[in-house]
Write a protein that holds these residues in place. Structure first.
Motif, short mmCIF file in Angstrom:
data_model
loop_
_atom_site.label_atom_id
_atom_site.label_comp_id
_atom_site.label_asym_id
_atom_site.label_seq_id
_atom_site.Cartn_x
_atom_site.Cartn_y
_atom_site.Cartn_z
N SER A 178 1.20 5.25 -25.17
CA SER A 178 0.70 3.93 -24.78
C SER A 178 0.19 3.98 -23.34
O SER A 178 0.81 4.60 -22.47
CB SER A 178 1.81 2.89 -24.90
OG SER A 178 2.91 3.23 -24.06
N GLY A 179 -0.94 3.34 -23.13
CA GLY A 179 -1.56 3.41 -21.81
C GLY A 179 -2.59 4.50 -21.71
O GLY A 179 -3.22 4.67 -20.66
N GLY A 180 -2.77 5.29 -22.78
CA GLY A 180 -3.77 6.34 -22.78
C GLY A 180 -3.31 7.66 -22.20
O GLY A 180 -4.14 8.55 -21.95
N GLU A 181 -2.01 7.83 -21.95
CA GLU A 181 -1.52 9.09 -21.41
C GLU A 181 -1.57 10.19 -22.47
O GLU A 181 -1.03 10.03 -23.57
CB GLU A 181 -0.09 8.93 -20.90
CG GLU A 181 0.49 10.21 -20.30
CD GLU A 181 1.92 10.05 -19.88
OE1 GLU A 181 2.52 11.05 -19.43
OE2 GLU A 181 2.45 8.93 -20.00
N LEU A 182 -2.23 11.27 -22.14
CA LEU A 182 -2.37 12.40 -23.07
C LEU A 182 -1.08 13.21 -23.07
O LEU A 182 -0.65 13.72 -22.03
CB LEU A 182 -3.56 13.27 -22.67
CG LEU A 182 -3.87 14.46 -23.57
CD1 LEU A 182 -4.19 14.01 -24.99
CD2 LEU A 182 -5.02 15.29 -22.99
N ALA A 183 -0.46 13.34 -24.26
CA ALA A 183 0.81 14.06 -24.36
C ALA A 183 0.66 15.45 -24.95
O ALA A 183 1.46 16.34 -24.65
CB ALA A 183 1.81 13.26 -25.20
#
Length: 195
Positions: A178-183
């Motif tokens: 969520s928030g666009g953080e690439l994991a």
């Protein structure tokens, strides 16, 4: 009585020859040697080979292993806090040939020399393995766009005697929070020898 006096006289001579002291005891050979040798501080006993405290190194902080490097921008390693490595690396080595056309017979091949080697590196970037995927992708993109050439070192040995340049980079963004953080992302680097 005459024998007793004789024995006492012989004992007195023996006492003078053997060097009795006032204490009435004769010095032994070790004591006489000690008087003729200057006093020295006794040497401390040597410690055993393993009886020392070794300074803690990287191996004491957990499982750590350097796999290889591509310059200073990409460091492939496996440790208890970070895993950045590749899987399924492919390497192509070729030679340069040319064919001379001859009337009535098959073409005559001629070897011109070795060709440039190419390497493909599939890399998995995961935040759960201590890597920031978005930051690593931006770093690789900068290397591609600047045309920087570096030596590819694996197991402390260069893959080629010449450096490599990154001719292409293919990215796959797999997991985003969520928030666009690439994991999690997959990255494939295409390298070509730079001579």
């Amino acid at each position: 009585r005459h024998c007793n006096q004789h024995n006492h006289g012989a004992g007195f001579l023996l006492w003078l020859q053997l060097g009795y002291r006032g204490s009435g005891q004769r010095d032994g050979p070790n004591q006489r040697a000690a008087r003729s040798t200057p006093w020295r501080r006794p040497r401390a006993p040597q410690r055993e080979r393993n009886d020392y405290r070794r300074k803690p190194g990287r191996e004491d902080r957990g499982l750590t292993g350097l796999i290889g490097t591509f310059g200073t921008a990409l460091v492939f390693e496996v440790s208890d806090s970070r895993v950045l490595t590749f899987s399924g690396m492919t390497r192509e080595v070729s030679g340069r040939w040319t064919d001379h056309e001859v009337m009535g017979v098959k073409p005559k091949p001629e070897f011109l020399g070795p060709g440039n080697q190419t390497v493909s590196l599939p890399i998995t970037l995961s935040s759960s393995l201590g890597v920031r995927p978005r930051q690593m992708l931006e770093r690789v993109a900068d290397l591609v766009e600047r045309g920087q050439a570096e030596y590819l070192i694996i197991n402390c040995k260069p893959v080629s005697k010449n450096p490599f340049r990154i001719t292409g980079s293919s990215e796959t963004w797999n997991t985003l929070y969520s928030g666009g953080e690439l994991a999690r992302a997959n990255l494939t680097l295409t390298l070509e020898e730079y001579t």
